[in-house]
Design a protein around this motif. Structure first.
Motif, PDB file in Angstrom:
ATOM      1  N   GLN A 289     -19.318  -4.922 -33.364  1.00 42.86           N
ATOM      2  CA  GLN A 289     -19.110  -6.354 -33.598  1.00 42.86           C
ATOM      3  C   GLN A 289     -17.704  -6.816 -33.238  1.00 42.86           C
ATOM      4  OE1 GLN A 289     -17.966  -8.153 -37.359  1.00 42.86           O
ATOM      5  NE2 GLN A 289     -18.993  -6.440 -38.391  1.00 42.86           N
ATOM      6  N   PRO A 290     -17.528  -8.130 -33.010  1.00 41.60           N
ATOM      7  CA  PRO A 290     -16.211  -8.657 -32.661  1.00 41.60           C
ATOM      8  C   PRO A 290     -15.145  -8.231 -33.668  1.00 41.60           C
ATOM      9  CG  PRO A 290     -17.889 -10.352 -32.372  1.00 41.60           C
ATOM     10  CD  PRO A 290     -18.560  -9.189 -33.043  1.00 41.60           C
ATOM     11  N   HIS A 291     -14.011  -7.793 -33.145  1.00 44.96           N
ATOM     12  CA  HIS A 291     -12.908  -7.322 -33.983  1.00 44.96           C
ATOM     13  C   HIS A 291     -11.638  -7.313 -33.139  1.00 44.96           C
ATOM     14  CE1 HIS A 291     -14.209  -3.742 -31.783  1.00 44.96           C
ATOM     15  NE2 HIS A 291     -12.991  -3.260 -31.958  1.00 44.96           N
ATOM     16  N   PHE A 292     -10.510  -7.047 -33.790  1.00 46.60           N
ATOM     17  CA  PHE A 292      -9.263  -6.894 -33.060  1.00 46.60           C
ATOM     18  C   PHE A 292      -8.378  -5.907 -33.803  1.00 46.60           C
ATOM     19  CE2 PHE A 292      -8.640 -10.478 -35.930  1.00 46.60           C
ATOM     20  CZ  PHE A 292      -7.379 -10.265 -36.458  1.00 46.60           C
ATOM     21  N   HIS A 293      -7.340  -5.407 -33.107  1.00 51.94           N
ATOM     22  CA  HIS A 293      -6.448  -4.405 -33.677  1.00 51.94           C
ATOM     23  C   HIS A 293      -5.050  -4.992 -33.842  1.00 51.94           C
ATOM     24  CE1 HIS A 293      -9.727  -1.709 -32.916  1.00 51.94           C
ATOM     25  NE2 HIS A 293      -9.690  -1.995 -31.632  1.00 51.94           N
ATOM     26  N   VAL A 311     -14.298 -10.565 -24.455  1.00 52.14           N
ATOM     27  CA  VAL A 311     -12.885 -10.557 -24.822  1.00 52.14           C
ATOM     28  C   VAL A 311     -12.425 -11.997 -24.997  1.00 52.14           C
ATOM     29  CG1 VAL A 311     -10.579  -9.746 -24.210  1.00 52.14           C
ATOM     30  CG2 VAL A 311     -12.580  -8.545 -23.316  1.00 52.14           C
ATOM     31  N   ILE A 312     -11.634 -12.260 -26.048  1.00 52.97           N
ATOM     32  CA  ILE A 312     -11.055 -13.586 -26.270  1.00 52.97           C
ATOM     33  C   ILE A 312      -9.539 -13.441 -26.360  1.00 52.97           C
ATOM     34  CG2 ILE A 312     -11.031 -15.668 -27.690  1.00 52.97           C
ATOM     35  CD1 ILE A 312     -13.666 -14.806 -28.911  1.00 52.97           C
ATOM     36  N   LEU A 313      -8.808 -14.153 -25.497  1.00 50.92           N
ATOM     37  CA  LEU A 313      -7.355 -14.128 -25.518  1.00 50.92           C
ATOM     38  C   LEU A 313      -6.809 -15.163 -26.492  1.00 50.92           C
ATOM     39  CD1 LEU A 313      -6.480 -13.771 -21.726  1.00 50.92           C
ATOM     40  CD2 LEU A 313      -6.885 -11.991 -23.420  1.00 50.92           C
ATOM     41  N   TYR A 338     -15.813  -7.421 -28.335  1.00 48.08           N
ATOM     42  CA  TYR A 338     -17.022  -6.753 -28.825  1.00 48.08           C
ATOM     43  C   TYR A 338     -17.604  -5.921 -27.694  1.00 48.08           C
ATOM     44  CZ  TYR A 338     -19.908 -10.075 -26.168  1.00 48.08           C
ATOM     45  OH  TYR A 338     -20.483 -10.803 -25.155  1.00 48.08           O
ATOM     46  N   ILE A 339     -18.444  -4.945 -28.060  1.00 49.19           N
ATOM     47  CA  ILE A 339     -19.175  -4.130 -27.085  1.00 49.19           C
ATOM     48  C   ILE A 339     -20.616  -4.032 -27.561  1.00 49.19           C
ATOM     49  CG2 ILE A 339     -19.327  -1.922 -25.861  1.00 49.19           C
ATOM     50  CD1 ILE A 339     -16.420  -1.402 -26.572  1.00 49.19           C
ATOM     51  N   THR A 361      -7.380  -2.526 -38.116  1.00 47.51           N
ATOM     52  CA  THR A 361      -8.433  -3.309 -37.463  1.00 47.51           C
ATOM     53  C   THR A 361      -8.978  -4.364 -38.419  1.00 47.51           C
ATOM     54  OG1 THR A 361      -9.068  -1.400 -36.119  1.00 47.51           O
ATOM     55  CG2 THR A 361     -10.707  -3.145 -36.342  1.00 47.51           C
ATOM     56  N   LEU A 362      -9.354  -5.512 -37.890  1.00 42.44           N
ATOM     57  CA  LEU A 362     -10.029  -6.539 -38.680  1.00 42.44           C
ATOM     58  C   LEU A 362     -11.250  -7.014 -37.916  1.00 42.44           C
ATOM     59  CD1 LEU A 362     -10.033  -8.261 -41.269  1.00 42.44           C
ATOM     60  CD2 LEU A 362      -8.673  -9.962 -40.028  1.00 42.44           C
ATOM     61  N   ARG A 363     -12.406  -6.962 -38.583  1.00 47.26           N
ATOM     62  CA  ARG A 363     -13.670  -7.353 -37.955  1.00 47.26           C
ATOM     63  C   ARG A 363     -14.049  -8.783 -38.333  1.00 47.26           C
ATOM     64  NH1 ARG A 363     -13.483  -2.038 -38.496  1.00 47.26           N
ATOM     65  NH2 ARG A 363     -14.250  -0.798 -36.736  1.00 47.26           N
TER      66      ARG A 363
END
Length: 392
Positions: A289-293, A311-313, A338-339, A361-363
């Motif tokens: 699921q969508p997340h970022f580090h 990918v979202i910038l 996300y993948i 990480t935060l999802r």
């Protein structure tokens, strides 16, 4: 906020400011299209930054190289194939640690640290991880009947600086080498060495059986080996609704690790700019699921299956594209991504994160549910009660 939705869905997508190169190639490298560097004992391919733009095979490859450099990613990727009995010559890297995952084959590894350190040798099989700190001399010898294939990550976004032992030897004045090595016969013996015309980075002499009569592949004690080795395939599995993670990483206080795994964990943490490695298996139609580090860039290689990536910038610009076997992907720190697996078979990747500390990480489900419902109601112009529809 700039809203530009860029999708792949099997077709090309324009970059907002530069239509000649698809924006997605900031995050995607089709490694199978890159140059194959061939040697007597094997071959190497790279997803990397090059100062000389003429060394890129395509504009798309250049876009990826510039991206990992501009984002100060501290990451370079390569594949190393070694033929049976072939040798990745002893060498060291001036400006990077090296982390590797053995995809297939069996190899014998050697690691030499500073003068007062012990030489460590060990055997590695498919599914296991190797680690070479910066400036440690190391070699990789294929001791099986099949090719070895390593997936390698280096902790630099600049050009990798490497010196092989044979190049160092032949670049040293003969009298200096004789005084340092003190062979019988002195400098005259040194002069019997002849530099090969072909680069021996991956070496396999045609008369190897004449040259070597007695090869032993010694295994050092675990307390030495596990500084440079991790049995990823035998480690704990961390399931999530769409698949499974396995980790080669640092854990504070060694939480959840056995005694040998703790050795590797501490080795990662004591060296600067190390990586966290993981295998990610996403089941058919499953979703990472969508997340970022918070504290790491991420780079990955598709081992099997196929998928879709988003990918979202920070600018709100987005890219969505398809991935398949042999593709390299890159997510800069803080970018949500996300993948999703879109094949009948599982999607399997090897991933590297640019931190030797615990990954932060935060999802999407966590930050969405963690936001007060009245804040969400105000933001999305929806009644507060409707946000109770999101499951906990």
């Amino acid at each position: 906020m700039k809203e530009t939705n860029i999708k792949d869905d099997g077709t090309s997508s324009p970059k907002p400011d530069e239509k000649s190169v698809d924006f997605k190639f900031q995050f995607l490298n089709h490694l199978e299209k890159s140059k194959v560097y061939k040697y007597p004992g094997g071959e190497i391919q790279w997803a990397r930054f090059r100062k000389d733009v003429k060394e890129y095979q395509s504009d798309e490859e250049m876009e990826f190289g510039k991206s990992i450099n501009n984002h100060r990613s501290k990451m370079t990727f390569g594949t190393l194939r070694i033929k049976s009995k072939g040798l990745r010559a002893p060498h060291w890297h001036f400006n990077a640690n090296e982390h590797g995952y053995l995809l297939q084959g069996t190899a014998w590894i050697g690691v030499i640290g500073a003068d007062d350190s012990v030489i460590t040798t060990y055997n590695v099989t498919a599914g296991q991880v190797i680690f070479f700190p910066r400036n440690t001399v190391h070699w990789v010898k294929n001791v099986g009947s099949d090719d070895c294939v390593f997936l390698l990550f280096f902790t630099t976004h600049e050009e990798l600086q490497t010196l092989d032992v044979d190049d160092a030897f032949f670049s040293t004045p003969e009298d200096i080498a004789a005084r340092a090595l003190k062979p019988q016969g002195g400098v005259n013996f040194i002069r019997t060495f002849k530099k090969q015309v072909e680069d021996q980075a991956v070496n396999l002499p045609p008369n190897l059986n004449e040259l070597v009569q007695n090869a032993t592949y010694v295994q050092s004690p675990d307390n030495l080996v596990w500084q440079y080795f991790y049995n990823l395939k035998g480690s704990a599995e961390y399931p999530f609704p769409g698949g499974i993670f396995q980790w080669a990483r640092y854990r504070i206080n060694g939480t959840g690790l056995n005694e040998t795994e703790k050795i590797f964990s501490e080795s990662l943490n004591k060296h600067e700019n190390t990586l966290t490695l993981a295998t990610l298996r996403i089941f058919s139609n499953g979703l990472g699921q969508p997340h970022f580090h918070f504290n790491a860039n991420e780079m990955g290689y598709v081992i099997s299956g196929c998928g879709q990536v988003g990918v979202i910038l920070s600018s709100g610009v987005t890219a969505n594209f398809n991935i398949g076997i042999g593709d390299v992907i890159f997510f800069p720190v803080g970018t949500q991504h996300y993948i999703k697996s879109v094949c009948d078979e599982d999607l399997l990747l090897i991933l590297a994160y640019s931190t030797g500390n615990q990954l932060e990480t935060l999802r999407m489900n966590k930050y969405f549910r963690g936001t007060a419902d009245h804040i969400l109601a105000q933001l999305f112009f929806k009644k507060q009660a409707e946000f109770k529809k999101f499951s906990n």
